[in-house]
Design an enzyme around this catalytic site. Structure first.
Site, PDB file in Angstrom:
ATOM      1  N   HIS A  67       7.918   4.205  -1.043  1.00 25.45           N
ATOM      2  CA  HIS A  67       7.541   4.327  -2.463  1.00 25.45           C
ATOM      3  C   HIS A  67       8.008   5.643  -3.080  1.00 25.45           C
ATOM      4  O   HIS A  67       7.953   5.807  -4.297  1.00 25.45           O
ATOM      5  CB  HIS A  67       6.019   4.216  -2.637  1.00 25.45           C
ATOM      6  CG  HIS A  67       5.458   2.896  -2.224  1.00 25.45           C
ATOM      7  ND1 HIS A  67       5.844   1.712  -2.816  1.00 25.45           N
ATOM      8  CD2 HIS A  67       4.545   2.561  -1.272  1.00 25.45           C
ATOM      9  CE1 HIS A  67       5.185   0.712  -2.240  1.00 25.45           C
ATOM     10  NE2 HIS A  67       4.398   1.195  -1.298  1.00 25.45           N
TER      11      HIS A  67
ATOM     12  N   ASP B  54       8.131  -4.531   4.451  1.00 23.87           N
ATOM     13  CA  ASP B  54       6.741  -4.155   4.153  1.00 23.87           C
ATOM     14  C   ASP B  54       6.198  -5.121   3.089  1.00 23.87           C
ATOM     15  O   ASP B  54       6.963  -5.691   2.307  1.00 23.87           O
ATOM     16  CB  ASP B  54       6.704  -2.713   3.631  1.00 23.87           C
ATOM     17  CG  ASP B  54       5.295  -2.182   3.436  1.00 23.87           C
ATOM     18  OD1 ASP B  54       4.770  -1.569   4.378  1.00 23.87           O
ATOM     19  OD2 ASP B  54       4.705  -2.396   2.351  1.00 23.87           O
TER      20      ASP B  54
ATOM     21  N   ASP C  13       1.963  -4.706   7.193  1.00 21.66           N
ATOM     22  CA  ASP C  13       0.832  -5.060   6.342  1.00 21.66           C
ATOM     23  C   ASP C  13       0.959  -6.467   5.752  1.00 21.66           C
ATOM     24  O   ASP C  13       0.187  -6.854   4.878  1.00 21.66           O
ATOM     25  CB  ASP C  13       0.621  -4.010   5.241  1.00 21.66           C
ATOM     26  CG  ASP C  13       1.902  -3.609   4.526  1.00 21.66           C
ATOM     27  OD1 ASP C  13       2.970  -4.188   4.828  1.00 21.66           O
ATOM     28  OD2 ASP C  13       1.832  -2.713   3.662  1.00 21.66           O
TER      29      ASP C  13
HETATM   30  C1  FKS Z   1      -6.300   1.517  -3.631  1.00 19.19           C
HETATM   31  C2  FKS Z   1      -5.196   0.813  -2.925  1.00 19.19           C
HETATM   32  C3  FKS Z   1      -3.933   1.558  -3.112  1.00 19.19           C
HETATM   33  C4  FKS Z   1      -1.682   1.448  -2.521  1.00 19.19           C
HETATM   34  C5  FKS Z   1      -0.840   0.606  -1.662  1.00 19.19           C
HETATM   35  C6  FKS Z   1       0.153   1.476  -0.925  1.00 19.19           C
HETATM   36  C7  FKS Z   1       0.953   0.691   0.039  1.00 19.19           C
HETATM   37  C8  FKS Z   1       1.812   1.602   0.890  1.00 19.19           C
HETATM   38  C9  FKS Z   1       2.807   0.879   1.785  1.00 19.19           C
HETATM   39  C10 FKS Z   1       3.566   1.890   2.624  1.00 19.19           C
HETATM   40  F1  FKS Z   1       4.459   1.298   3.379  1.00 19.19           F
HETATM   41  F2  FKS Z   1       4.184   2.759   1.854  1.00 19.19           F
HETATM   42  F3  FKS Z   1       2.752   2.537   3.416  1.00 19.19           F
HETATM   43  N1  FKS Z   1      -2.808   0.727  -2.953  1.00 19.19           N
HETATM   44  N2  FKS Z   1      -6.664   2.734  -3.028  1.00 19.19           N
HETATM   45  O1  FKS Z   1       2.149  -0.004   2.668  1.00 19.19           O
HETATM   46  O2  FKS Z   1       3.721   0.132   1.039  1.00 19.19           O
HETATM   47 ZN    ZN Z   2       2.892  -1.745   2.294  1.00 16.06          ZN
END
Ligand code: FKS
Ligand code: ZN
Length: 341
Positions: free
Chosen positions: A158, A194, A283
């Site tokens: 990101h 991902d 995920d």
């Molecule tokens: C509320 C939820 C926040 C953020 C989701 C981030 C996903 C990160 C990801 C990475 F690979 F970068 F780790 N939502 N606090 O899984 O894409």
């Molecule tokens: Zn993710």
């Protein structure tokens, strides 16, 4: 498969994260890395520490002012007499100027951040450098190793040239892809599996024809990062045609996912890359607390088997995955799938 990881990557330890309106335990926490390492060790894999790289290869894809900010912001935070973690108070969205960082501490944090779930802690800089070192070590040796896994934590996809968010600060996959280019690979493909769209990676390479970005992810109309990742984003200028987004609906099961994977793998193979970087998120798992796809434990072996068909030297860069109890075992399933064991 060579695996690279440093315990320095456990130093970024956010105090909390807002979820559903409540401040609780962060999803992206050091334990994630320990679970992954534990799973790999019990499967008999050896884990190597990365070499320390200078900031230069990171500065090939990130803005110098942004990197200086990341390095100094937490000591500035403390020097200002503050406790806790540094996080933004505002965002430069529509009609605001986003062409120059403000001078004050809060102004600069707000300028470089794009969400409130990604905070800067005392150990963040050291951690993200170690995480990038894993990617750089894997990239440097890829031709020799053929396949490797950079056990990056925190993740990176990101993070853009000059912004952080989605738990990401340095875009490890982008740093690796650029390092491969600089080491002589003429074309590099990035395949992102991902659950979330890698908006940072896409943005970094959007106008370039030498790096393909192909991603399968949750529809941005429903899921983070919300504002990028639609199928009609195909690249710009010289990069037109070198960006491939395959958004899928919540509830997606393996049969649908697998069709999308075939399309994405087809694009990667047709690109004729000299090396491939896989942004490996786990995920997409049904029990993941942040996500809404329905892949099962067994599906990860199938995912690995499909990724194992890539003909080029391929390095895997860890991204997301939050179902703590299954992280290690699912990563092992993928690795066994890749190796056909
Ligand atoms: C509320 C939820 C926040 C953020 C989701 C981030 C996903 C990160 C990801 C990475 F690979 F970068 F780790 N939502 N606090 O899984 O894409
Ligand atoms: Zn993710």
């Amino acid at each position: 498969m060579r695996v690279i990881y440093s315990t320095d990557q456990e130093r970024h330890a956010p105090l909390g994260e807002f979820n559903r309106g409540v401040l609780g335990q962060p999803y992206e926490r050091p334990q994630r890395a320990r679970e992954l390492v534990g799973g790999l060790r019990s499967a008999g894999l050896t884990i190597e520490t990365p070499d320390a790289f200078p900031v230069d290869p990171i500065a090939r894809v990130h803005d110098a002012g942004y990197l200086a900010f990341l390095e100094s912001v937490h000591s500035e935070w403390r020097a200002a007499g503050r406790d806790g973690d540094a996080f933004p108070l505002a965002f430069p969205i529509r009609s605001f100027r986003s062409d120059r960082p403000p001078v004050s501490l809060d102004g600069r944090v707000s300028y470089y951040a794009f969400d409130i779930s990604t905070v800067i802690t005392e150990g963040t800089w050291q951690t993200i450098r170690a995480s990038a070192d894993c990617a750089l070590t894997a990239a440097r040796d890829l031709v020799h190793d053929g396949r490797s896994l950079a056990l990056c934590r925190p993740p990176g996809h990101h993070a853009g040239r000059d912004f952080f968010g989605g738990y990401c600060f340095i875009n490890n996959a982008a740093v690796a892809a650029q390092a491969l280019r600089d080491a002589g690979a003429e074309r590099v493909a990035i395949l992102d599996v991902d659950y979330h769209h890698g908006n940072g990676t896409q943005a970094i390479f959007y106008d370039r024809s030498d790096v393909l970005y192909a991603s399968i992810h949750a529809d941005p109309a429903t899921d983070f990062p919300y504002f990028l990742g639609y199928a009609d984003e195909t690249g710009m200028g010289a990069g037109e045609g070198a960006n491939c987004n395959i958004p899928l609906p919540r509830g997606t099961v393996w049969s649908t996912y697998s069709d999308a994977l075939d399309v994405a793998l087809g694009r990667v193979k047709a690109f004729g890359a000299d090396a491939t970087v896989v942004s490996l998120g786990i995920d997409t798992f049904a029990a993941d607390p942040l996500s809404h796809f329905q892949l099962t434990n067994d599906d990860f072996a199938k995912l690995g088997a499909a990724l194992g068909t890539l003909g080029t030297p391929t390095m895997f860069v860890m991204e997301g995955g939050y179902a703590i109890d299954d992280l290690g075992a699912n990563l092992v399933r993928i690795l066994h799938g890749i190796e056909g064991t």
